[in-house]
Design an enzyme around this catalytic site. Structure first.
Site, PDB file in Angstrom:
ATOM      1  N   VAL A 108       0.833  -1.201   0.000  1.00 29.66           N
ATOM      2  CA  VAL A 108       0.000   0.000   0.000  1.00 29.66           C
ATOM      3  C   VAL A 108       0.870   1.254   0.000  1.00 29.66           C
ATOM      4  O   VAL A 108       0.740   2.118  -0.868  1.00 29.66           O
ATOM      5  CB  VAL A 108      -0.968  -0.016   1.214  1.00 29.66           C
ATOM      6  CG1 VAL A 108      -1.688   1.308   1.351  1.00 29.66           C
ATOM      7  CG2 VAL A 108      -1.962  -1.147   1.072  1.00 29.66           C
ATOM      8  N   ASP A 110      10.430   4.053   6.355  1.00 29.89           N
ATOM      9  CA  ASP A 110      10.208   2.707   6.892  1.00 29.89           C
ATOM     10  C   ASP A 110      11.203   2.478   8.017  1.00 29.89           C
ATOM     11  O   ASP A 110      12.328   2.985   7.965  1.00 29.89           O
ATOM     12  CB  ASP A 110      10.387   1.652   5.794  1.00 29.89           C
ATOM     13  CG  ASP A 110       9.602   0.381   6.101  1.00 29.89           C
ATOM     14  OD1 ASP A 110       8.634   0.101   5.395  1.00 29.89           O
ATOM     15  OD2 ASP A 110       9.961  -0.321   7.078  1.00 29.89           O
ATOM     16  N   LYS A 150      15.121  -2.578   3.847  1.00 27.70           N
ATOM     17  CA  LYS A 150      14.192  -2.148   2.793  1.00 27.70           C
ATOM     18  C   LYS A 150      14.597  -0.787   2.245  1.00 27.70           C
ATOM     19  O   LYS A 150      14.625  -0.573   1.030  1.00 27.70           O
ATOM     20  CB  LYS A 150      12.773  -2.023   3.379  1.00 27.70           C
ATOM     21  CG  LYS A 150      11.956  -3.286   3.320  1.00 27.70           C
ATOM     22  CD  LYS A 150      10.529  -2.922   3.662  1.00 27.70           C
ATOM     23  CE  LYS A 150       9.638  -4.142   3.677  1.00 27.70           C
ATOM     24  NZ  LYS A 150       8.270  -3.797   4.064  1.00 27.70           N
ATOM     25  N   THR A 201      -5.614  -0.630   6.132  1.00 29.74           N
ATOM     26  CA  THR A 201      -6.972  -1.118   6.396  1.00 29.74           C
ATOM     27  C   THR A 201      -7.173  -1.222   7.903  1.00 29.74           C
ATOM     28  O   THR A 201      -6.490  -2.004   8.569  1.00 29.74           O
ATOM     29  CB  THR A 201      -7.161  -2.492   5.724  1.00 29.74           C
ATOM     30  OG1 THR A 201      -6.974  -2.309   4.325  1.00 29.74           O
ATOM     31  CG2 THR A 201      -8.542  -3.047   5.995  1.00 29.74           C
ATOM     32  N   GLU A 242      -7.482   1.968   0.610  1.00 31.76           N
ATOM     33  CA  GLU A 242      -6.818   1.591  -0.638  1.00 31.76           C
ATOM     34  C   GLU A 242      -7.523   0.370  -1.234  1.00 31.76           C
ATOM     35  O   GLU A 242      -7.899  -0.538  -0.524  1.00 31.76           O
ATOM     36  CB  GLU A 242      -5.362   1.241  -0.277  1.00 31.76           C
ATOM     37  CG  GLU A 242      -4.519   0.875  -1.436  1.00 31.76           C
ATOM     38  CD  GLU A 242      -4.621   1.891  -2.530  1.00 31.76           C
ATOM     39  OE1 GLU A 242      -4.286   3.055  -2.293  1.00 31.76           O
ATOM     40  OE2 GLU A 242      -5.064   1.524  -3.642  1.00 31.76           O
ATOM     41  N   LEU A 299      -6.180  -1.333  -4.109  1.00 30.01           N
ATOM     42  CA  LEU A 299      -5.315  -1.996  -5.089  1.00 30.01           C
ATOM     43  C   LEU A 299      -5.202  -3.491  -4.808  1.00 30.01           C
ATOM     44  O   LEU A 299      -5.322  -3.945  -3.676  1.00 30.01           O
ATOM     45  CB  LEU A 299      -3.928  -1.352  -5.106  1.00 30.01           C
ATOM     46  CG  LEU A 299      -3.064  -1.347  -3.840  1.00 30.01           C
ATOM     47  CD1 LEU A 299      -2.334  -2.661  -3.652  1.00 30.01           C
ATOM     48  CD2 LEU A 299      -2.057  -0.214  -3.923  1.00 30.01           C
ATOM     49  N   ALA A 304     -14.087 -20.408  -9.536  1.00 28.29           N
ATOM     50  CA  ALA A 304     -14.038 -21.398  -8.457  1.00 28.29           C
ATOM     51  C   ALA A 304     -12.623 -21.937  -8.324  1.00 28.29           C
ATOM     52  O   ALA A 304     -11.863 -21.953  -9.292  1.00 28.29           O
ATOM     53  CB  ALA A 304     -15.010 -22.528  -8.764  1.00 28.29           C
ATOM     54  N   GLY A 317      -6.625 -16.496  -0.728  1.00 30.35           N
ATOM     55  CA  GLY A 317      -5.542 -16.292   0.230  1.00 30.35           C
ATOM     56  C   GLY A 317      -5.130 -14.840   0.172  1.00 30.35           C
ATOM     57  O   GLY A 317      -5.928 -13.979  -0.197  1.00 30.35           O
ATOM     58  N   CYS A 338      -5.104  -9.874   2.462  1.00 29.80           N
ATOM     59  CA  CYS A 338      -6.269  -9.022   2.719  1.00 29.80           C
ATOM     60  C   CYS A 338      -7.540  -9.793   3.055  1.00 29.80           C
ATOM     61  O   CYS A 338      -8.082  -9.628   4.154  1.00 29.80           O
ATOM     62  CB  CYS A 338      -6.510  -8.132   1.510  1.00 29.80           C
ATOM     63  SG  CYS A 338      -5.036  -7.210   1.084  1.00 29.80           S
TER      64      CYS A 338
HETATM   65  C1  UGA Z   1      -7.717  -7.761  -2.558  1.00 26.26           C
HETATM   66  C2  UGA Z   1      -8.823  -6.942  -3.266  1.00 26.26           C
HETATM   67  O1  UGA Z   1      -9.139  -7.539  -4.533  1.00 26.26           O
HETATM   68  C3  UGA Z   1      -8.375  -5.496  -3.459  1.00 26.26           C
HETATM   69  O2  UGA Z   1      -9.440  -4.739  -4.016  1.00 26.26           O
HETATM   70  C4  UGA Z   1      -7.980  -4.911  -2.113  1.00 26.26           C
HETATM   71  O3  UGA Z   1      -7.525  -3.561  -2.220  1.00 26.26           O
HETATM   72  C5  UGA Z   1      -6.863  -5.755  -1.521  1.00 26.26           C
HETATM   73  O4  UGA Z   1      -7.355  -7.100  -1.353  1.00 26.26           O
HETATM   74  C6  UGA Z   1      -6.460  -5.145  -0.202  1.00 26.26           C
HETATM   75  O5  UGA Z   1      -7.293  -5.068   0.713  1.00 26.26           O
HETATM   76  O6  UGA Z   1      -5.345  -4.617  -0.080  1.00 26.26           O
HETATM   77  P1  UGA Z   1      -5.510  -9.060  -3.362  1.00 26.26           P
HETATM   78  O7  UGA Z   1      -5.540  -9.712  -2.018  1.00 26.26           O
HETATM   79  O8  UGA Z   1      -4.235  -8.472  -3.830  1.00 26.26           O
HETATM   80  O9  UGA Z   1      -6.607  -7.868  -3.429  1.00 26.26           O
HETATM   81  O10 UGA Z   1      -5.911 -10.151  -4.455  1.00 26.26           O
HETATM   82  P2  UGA Z   1      -7.213 -10.633  -5.232  1.00 26.26           P
HETATM   83  O11 UGA Z   1      -6.962 -10.543  -6.672  1.00 26.26           O
HETATM   84  O12 UGA Z   1      -8.428  -9.998  -4.721  1.00 26.26           O
HETATM   85  O13 UGA Z   1      -7.220 -12.195  -4.867  1.00 26.26           O
HETATM   86  C7  UGA Z   1      -7.397 -12.645  -3.527  1.00 26.26           C
HETATM   87  C8  UGA Z   1      -7.567 -14.140  -3.507  1.00 26.26           C
HETATM   88  O14 UGA Z   1      -8.826 -14.516  -4.062  1.00 26.26           O
HETATM   89  C9  UGA Z   1      -6.515 -14.922  -4.311  1.00 26.26           C
HETATM   90  O15 UGA Z   1      -6.075 -16.027  -3.552  1.00 26.26           O
HETATM   91  C10 UGA Z   1      -7.259 -15.382  -5.545  1.00 26.26           C
HETATM   92  O16 UGA Z   1      -6.752 -16.593  -6.059  1.00 26.26           O
HETATM   93  C11 UGA Z   1      -8.654 -15.569  -4.987  1.00 26.26           C
HETATM   94  N1  UGA Z   1      -9.700 -15.481  -6.018  1.00 26.26           N
HETATM   95  C12 UGA Z   1      -9.955 -14.322  -6.651  1.00 26.26           C
HETATM   96  C13 UGA Z   1     -10.464 -16.614  -6.334  1.00 26.26           C
HETATM   97  O17 UGA Z   1     -10.261 -17.706  -5.745  1.00 26.26           O
HETATM   98  N2  UGA Z   1     -11.434 -16.514  -7.267  1.00 26.26           N
HETATM   99  C14 UGA Z   1     -11.704 -15.350  -7.917  1.00 26.26           C
HETATM  100  O18 UGA Z   1     -12.626 -15.344  -8.769  1.00 26.26           O
HETATM  101  C15 UGA Z   1     -10.950 -14.236  -7.609  1.00 26.26           C
END
Ligand code: UGA
Length: 432
Positions: free
Chosen positions: A11, A30, A35, A119, A149, A151, A250, A255, A258
């Protein structure tokens, strides 16, 4: 604008670099000296596509330091982007956020705006304001704004520069206009609300997405029982714009840093306030079970993994990142090892981090081919493009027994069948 950002994780660092890209003068702070020294050399401590290029491009506008006095001294805006890790009881650990608030109060000698980007549970911004008020040494005016955020890892730079919305939780017009000025060049829709609602938006959005994934995973599980195909079910559902076709993949569960943390934190917050958040609780439970779904499927073929050669493709929680936090691999691989399996693993960027956790128990391979040689089972935990594009006929050629347990539905069923594989994925069946 002169902006300082505390915390150089996903972030903090991405926000800082994108604000520099938009013409601001940014200082990154930091406590981790390693880092900062990497960053000073132009190296990003996190794997994030496009980030190092932007760091390089904007190097004259970004300073990296461990010295908070230097960072906060003349900043007009200070962004808190430090971690809020999960505590044992599921609540968010806010000690780093509060420590930064105290340091800001003890350092700053001029009016400024403090933005909480980490968060944080509802009410944290109020507490940050209180800490600053109680500890500030001068009669200055410091306002606190919630600016969560959205992202995602792997697409963080793009998500920041082209975000779907900017949420501002403000308690005054002055704070709102400072933030509007900071985001002036971004050309992104802005939602203005109070601080508590902004804090809530972040959790409500993440937990809804987690719930959507757990929902589609439950539908996939039911598809397997009743003989339907989740690919078609998701397609048919997703064409309804009220549902939308994203986050309906699915698999073996979500994981990352977040969703697991934020679902537990919101559930904890509700319980703390004597309210049971039943939907979020269900999302968490479904996800825990989903993570070991492939192991359960494997029981059809083997009673035990003892002495078997197991190939693991993909270790990270999703493609495009080297992050392992709450990755399904971390649950599954220890179960395989405990049961006596010989595990070989491949991941294009996550292997080094995995090696730090399991230095000797696994043989790390340089290629997918090397991983598959003589394997009795291949588990797929992450849908890396290299895995999706891997020629299916090679599985049969290289493995001792061509059993593929695919937790991310990487291959079309017909092609897997034509390649002579015993192929198990999540919630699918061949439709004629
Ligand atoms: C997530 C949110 O998507 C962001 O909008 C948010 O800002 C972020 O958390 C955060 O709070 O910082 P992120 O954890 O980077 O982002 O990744 P995602 O792309 O959301 O994926 C999370 C998990 O869900 C992964 O393990 C992915 O494999 C899984 N996933 C995602 C599924 O199993 N199925 C899906 O259809 C989509």
């Amino acid at each position: 604008m002169k902006i300082s950002v505390a915390g150089t994780g996903y972030v903090g660092l991405v926000t800082a670099v994108c604000l520099a890209e938009k013409g601001n003068d940014v200082t990154c702070l930091d406590i981790d000296e390693d880092k900062i020294s990497l960053l000073q050399k132009g190296i990003s401590p996190i794997f994030e596509p496009g980030l190092e290029e932007l760091m390089k491009k904007n190097k004259d506008n970004i300073t990296y330091t461990n010295d908070y006095l230097k960072a906060y001294n003349d900043a007009q805006v200070i962004i808190i982007g430090v971690g809020t890790p999960e505590k044992k009881d599921g609540s968010a650990n806010l000690k780093y956020v509060y420590e930064v608030a105290r340091q800001i109060a003890q350092t700053v000698e001029h009016d400024c705006v403090v933005i909480v980007k980490s968060t944080v549970p509802v009410g944290t911004n109020d507490k940050v304001e209180q800490i600053i008020r109680e500890n500030k040494k001068n009669n200055i005016f410091i306002e606190v704004v919630s600016n969560p955020e959205f992202l995602s890892q792997g697409t963080a730079v793009k998500d920041t520069l082209h975000a779907t919305r900017i949420v501002l939780g403000v308690e005054s017009k002055n704070a709102e206009s400072t933030l509007r000025e900071m985001y002036n060049n971004f050309n992104i829709p802005i939602v203005v609300t109070d601080r508590r609602s902004a804090e809530m938006i972040k959790y409500a959005a993440n937990d809804f997405l987690a719930l959507k994934i757990s929902y589609i995973n439950e539908m996939a599980n039911l598809c397997e029982i009743v003989g339907a195909n989740i690919d078609d079910v998701a397609k048919g559902m997703g064409m309804d714009p009220r549902i939308g076709d994203r986050f309906l993949n699915a698999g073996i569960g979500y994981g990352g840093s977040c969703f697991p943390k934020d679902t537990k934190a919101l559930h904890w917050l509700a319980s703390f306030n004597d309210y049971e958040l039943k939907t979020v609780k269900a999302a968490i439970e479904v996800n825990e079970n989903q993570k070991i779904k492939l192991i359960k499927k494997s029981r059809k073929y083997f009673d035990s993994f003892n002495g078997l050669n197991i190939a693991v493709l993909g270790l990270t929680f999703k493609p495009g990142t080297d992050d392992l936090r709450d990755a399904p691999s971390l649950v599954n691989i220890p179960l395989l090892i405990e049961d006596g399996a010989h595990v070989k693993a491949w991941d294009p960027v996550g292997a080094d981090n995995f090696r730090k956790l399991f230095p000797d128990e696994i043989h790390y391979c340089e290629s997918i081919e090397e991983t598959l040689v003589n394997a009795d089972i291949c588990f797929i935990f992450t849908e890396w493009t290299e895995i999706k594009n891997f020629p299916l006929n090679k599985f049969k050629k290289l493995m001792r027994n061509p059993l593929i347990l695919d937790g991310r539905n990487c291959y079309p069923l017909t092609e897997a069948e034509e390649a002579g594989l015993i192929y198990e994925s999540i919630g699918r069946k061949k439709v004629n």
